[in-house]
Design a protein around this motif. Sequence first.
Motif, PDB file in Angstrom:
ATOM      1  N   ARG A 176      -8.396  11.550   8.969  1.00 23.74           N
ATOM      2  CA  ARG A 176      -8.587  12.484   8.151  1.00 23.74           C
ATOM      3  C   ARG A 176      -8.460  11.994   6.554  1.00 23.74           C
ATOM      4  O   ARG A 176      -7.627  12.126   5.911  1.00 23.74           O
ATOM      5  N   MET A 177      -9.356  10.930   6.458  1.00 23.67           N
ATOM      6  CA  MET A 177      -9.584  10.293   5.125  1.00 23.67           C
ATOM      7  C   MET A 177     -10.873  10.295   4.670  1.00 23.67           C
ATOM      8  O   MET A 177     -11.820  10.251   5.373  1.00 23.67           O
ATOM      9  N   LEU A 178     -10.938  10.633   3.171  1.00 26.21           N
ATOM     10  CA  LEU A 178     -12.361  10.845   2.616  1.00 26.21           C
ATOM     11  C   LEU A 178     -13.236   9.456   2.896  1.00 26.21           C
ATOM     12  O   LEU A 178     -12.374   8.290   2.805  1.00 26.21           O
ATOM     13  N   ALA A 224     -12.815  -1.604  14.169  1.00 29.12           N
ATOM     14  CA  ALA A 224     -11.449  -2.194  14.320  1.00 29.12           C
ATOM     15  C   ALA A 224     -11.125  -2.621  13.019  1.00 29.12           C
ATOM     16  O   ALA A 224      -9.950  -2.350  12.493  1.00 29.12           O
ATOM     17  N   ASP A 225     -12.102  -2.928  11.990  1.00 27.62           N
ATOM     18  CA  ASP A 225     -11.633  -3.094  10.483  1.00 27.62           C
ATOM     19  C   ASP A 225     -11.048  -2.027   9.864  1.00 27.62           C
ATOM     20  O   ASP A 225     -10.240  -2.055   9.078  1.00 27.62           O
ATOM     21  N   TYR A 226     -11.895  -0.657  10.170  1.00 25.11           N
ATOM     22  CA  TYR A 226     -11.377   0.339   9.448  1.00 25.11           C
ATOM     23  C   TYR A 226     -10.059   0.909   9.991  1.00 25.11           C
ATOM     24  O   TYR A 226      -9.138   1.418   9.315  1.00 25.11           O
ATOM     25  N   ASN A 227      -9.880   0.749  11.262  1.00 24.31           N
ATOM     26  CA  ASN A 227      -8.565   0.983  11.813  1.00 24.31           C
ATOM     27  C   ASN A 227      -7.650   0.325  11.254  1.00 24.31           C
ATOM     28  O   ASN A 227      -6.542   0.597  10.928  1.00 24.31           O
ATOM     29  N   ALA A 228      -7.718  -0.921  10.878  1.00 29.96           N
ATOM     30  CA  ALA A 228      -6.800  -1.929  10.285  1.00 29.96           C
ATOM     31  C   ALA A 228      -6.670  -1.701   8.985  1.00 29.96           C
ATOM     32  O   ALA A 228      -5.255  -1.919   8.442  1.00 29.96           O
ATOM     33  N   LEU A 229      -7.646  -1.487   8.186  1.00 27.58           N
ATOM     34  CA  LEU A 229      -7.201  -0.957   6.779  1.00 27.58           C
ATOM     35  C   LEU A 229      -6.359   0.021   6.681  1.00 27.58           C
ATOM     36  O   LEU A 229      -5.515   0.099   5.786  1.00 27.58           O
ATOM     37  N   ILE A 230      -6.437   1.062   7.499  1.00 26.94           N
ATOM     38  CA  ILE A 230      -5.777   2.225   7.664  1.00 26.94           C
ATOM     39  C   ILE A 230      -4.139   1.961   8.027  1.00 26.94           C
ATOM     40  O   ILE A 230      -3.258   2.394   7.405  1.00 26.94           O
ATOM     41  N   SER A 231      -4.234   1.305   9.172  1.00 33.61           N
ATOM     42  CA  SER A 231      -2.984   1.405   9.839  1.00 33.61           C
ATOM     43  C   SER A 231      -2.159   0.000   9.415  1.00 33.61           C
ATOM     44  O   SER A 231      -0.860   0.102   9.569  1.00 33.61           O
ATOM     45  N   ARG A 232      -2.860  -1.052   9.261  1.00 30.31           N
ATOM     46  CA  ARG A 232      -2.139  -2.295   8.732  1.00 30.31           C
ATOM     47  C   ARG A 232      -2.036  -2.510   7.431  1.00 30.31           C
ATOM     48  O   ARG A 232      -1.067  -2.780   6.889  1.00 30.31           O
ATOM     49  N   LEU A 274      -7.141   4.686  -0.019  1.00 28.81           N
ATOM     50  CA  LEU A 274      -8.503   5.158  -0.206  1.00 28.81           C
ATOM     51  C   LEU A 274      -9.355   4.092   0.692  1.00 28.81           C
ATOM     52  O   LEU A 274      -9.260   3.049   0.927  1.00 28.81           O
ATOM     53  N   LEU A 275     -10.569   4.767   1.154  1.00 26.12           N
ATOM     54  CA  LEU A 275     -11.566   4.140   1.891  1.00 26.12           C
ATOM     55  C   LEU A 275     -12.800   4.160   0.891  1.00 26.12           C
ATOM     56  O   LEU A 275     -13.184   5.273   0.223  1.00 26.12           O
ATOM     57  N   LEU A 276     -13.929   3.224   1.170  1.00 25.12           N
ATOM     58  CA  LEU A 276     -15.134   3.288   0.780  1.00 25.12           C
ATOM     59  C   LEU A 276     -16.145   2.742   2.067  1.00 25.12           C
ATOM     60  O   LEU A 276     -15.449   1.997   2.685  1.00 25.12           O
ATOM     61  N   GLY A 277     -17.045   3.161   1.856  1.00 25.51           N
ATOM     62  CA  GLY A 277     -18.129   2.923   3.088  1.00 25.51           C
ATOM     63  C   GLY A 277     -18.824   1.574   3.190  1.00 25.51           C
ATOM     64  O   GLY A 277     -18.471   0.927   2.402  1.00 25.51           O
ATOM     65  N   THR A 278     -19.390   1.171   4.191  1.00 25.79           N
ATOM     66  CA  THR A 278     -19.866  -0.008   4.733  1.00 25.79           C
ATOM     67  C   THR A 278     -21.306   0.192   4.335  1.00 25.79           C
ATOM     68  O   THR A 278     -21.803   1.412   3.741  1.00 25.79           O
ATOM     69  N   PHE A 279     -22.303  -0.692   4.520  1.00 27.54           N
ATOM     70  CA  PHE A 279     -23.569  -0.744   4.614  1.00 27.54           C
ATOM     71  C   PHE A 279     -24.397  -0.443   5.717  1.00 27.54           C
ATOM     72  O   PHE A 279     -24.225  -0.958   6.900  1.00 27.54           O
ATOM     73  N   GLY A 304       0.800  -1.143   0.025  1.00 25.57           N
ATOM     74  CA  GLY A 304      -0.036  -0.001   0.009  1.00 25.57           C
ATOM     75  C   GLY A 304       0.965   1.200   0.016  1.00 25.57           C
ATOM     76  O   GLY A 304       2.041   1.331  -0.158  1.00 25.57           O
ATOM     77  N   GLY A 305       0.290   2.394   0.041  1.00 16.95           N
ATOM     78  CA  GLY A 305       0.748   3.453   0.317  1.00 16.95           C
ATOM     79  C   GLY A 305       1.411   4.162  -1.077  1.00 16.95           C
ATOM     80  O   GLY A 305       2.573   4.819  -0.962  1.00 16.95           O
ATOM     81  N   GLY A 306       0.945   3.783  -2.107  1.00 15.48           N
ATOM     82  CA  GLY A 306       1.785   4.111  -3.660  1.00 15.48           C
ATOM     83  C   GLY A 306       2.167   3.095  -4.281  1.00 15.48           C
ATOM     84  O   GLY A 306       1.609   2.055  -4.290  1.00 15.48           O
ATOM     85  N   GLY A 307       2.975   3.507  -5.168  1.00 10.39           N
ATOM     86  CA  GLY A 307       3.660   2.470  -6.072  1.00 10.39           C
ATOM     87  C   GLY A 307       2.606   2.374  -7.261  1.00 10.39           C
ATOM     88  O   GLY A 307       2.053   3.040  -7.845  1.00 10.39           O
ATOM     89  N   ASP A 308       2.637   1.049  -7.726  1.00 10.33           N
ATOM     90  CA  ASP A 308       1.929   0.718  -9.107  1.00 10.33           C
ATOM     91  C   ASP A 308       0.494   0.191  -8.732  1.00 10.33           C
ATOM     92  O   ASP A 308      -0.338   0.290  -9.655  1.00 10.33           O
TER      93      ASP A 308
END
Length: 415
Positions: free
Chosen positions: A131-133, A97-105, A110-115, A33-37
């Motif tokens: 501070r993420m959209l 916990a899931d969104y914390n893990a998506l961001i930090s781990r 980018l993020l998309l929302g849940t239901f 994550g965090g860039g690259g291809d």
Amino acid sequence: MRRLRWLSAAVLALAALAVGACGGDDDDGGGGGGGGDTIKVGASLPLTGEFSEPGKAAKQGYQVWEALVNENGGLLDGRKVKMVYKDDQSNQNTVVADYNALISRDKVDLLLGTFSSLLNLPASAVAERNRMLFVEPAGGAPELFDRGFKYLFFAQQATADKQGAVWANWVTTELPEGQRPKTAAYPTLDDPFAQPTSEGIEKILSAAGIKTVYRKTYTIDNPNYDAIASAVKATNADLVVHGATFEDGVGMIRALQKANYIPDMLYQTTAPSLGDQFSKAIGKDTTEGIFYAVSHSKEATTPGNEEFVAKYQEMFGGTEVPEDAADAYATAEVLQAAVKGVGSVDRADQLKLADWLRDNTVDTILGPLSWDEAGRPEGEFLVGQWQNGVPEIVLPEEAATSDKILPRWDPGQGG
């Protein structure tokens, strides 16, 4: 107090912001994550639990978007998109916990929302704190947009309190007076989406002289549909407006039939918009004449809709396209437009992405979407009605897929 149960649960979920555990990963291949291809886009969805059916449909919508974006050259300078999924199990603490893990781990870009509003309330707080959209496909409870958040946007046409406005205004101004209901009953699930939708409709109908003869709220954990149906029958209401999700929507219709009570008109939230799932649950004949609000039509001539429908059917089969899949796809379209407009997915530019959405209208398969400063959408929903075993769009006239509107709920006459 109204909505005390879900608000209390949200407080508990927010207290778990630092929880390290997370829901089951469904990382379809990630990469760094965090860039690259590769641009990594993370979402936690209710793939199990109470919201699993719409959650799975939302995942399908995101999958169609991922496939089409990559087939068409990716984002920015040809970078491929890779979705990273987690299962929040329809649980508020797990989604945090899931969104914390998506961001930090997982270090998604980018993020998309849940239901659901229930899950997006705490999930959007995680995004805001980082501070993420955060663009969400299903979370129209008005309370979400009263918190002063800068990064939250809802990618449907209107918030829940306005979802039924087009239909309610048709009842009070366009329906011939002899066919207009005089009394209405409002059995409503204790849910942050169903309640404001029902209340918004009641406000319009009451102002036009349609008398409320029943309004009560029930909980999803122990509903007594037979007792509710009997109580509504005792009022002999001309119209029933049922604030529901799926299971209770089906349960209430069965209970009304069991009570041998067929009101002249029936409007439901959520359940009738689920296509084949709804008609199979109650029978095609039973659907005849049921009204509902809906965000998407597979016949719509909106930009990209034909391509979306074709790709969905190629990937998942069938003839119907779930509304929740379309909403998720449109949500990803909104995210994509912001990325293209700003030209970046960097963490430092997330506020620029949000500001771009506040300043622009985005063409989606749901139609053009725009937002106020708080991320509330500024449009109007479509009105659907089941006719001859098929869900049709009946309002507004320019979007209609049927040239008629049935005035009655008439179970046993469709199909």
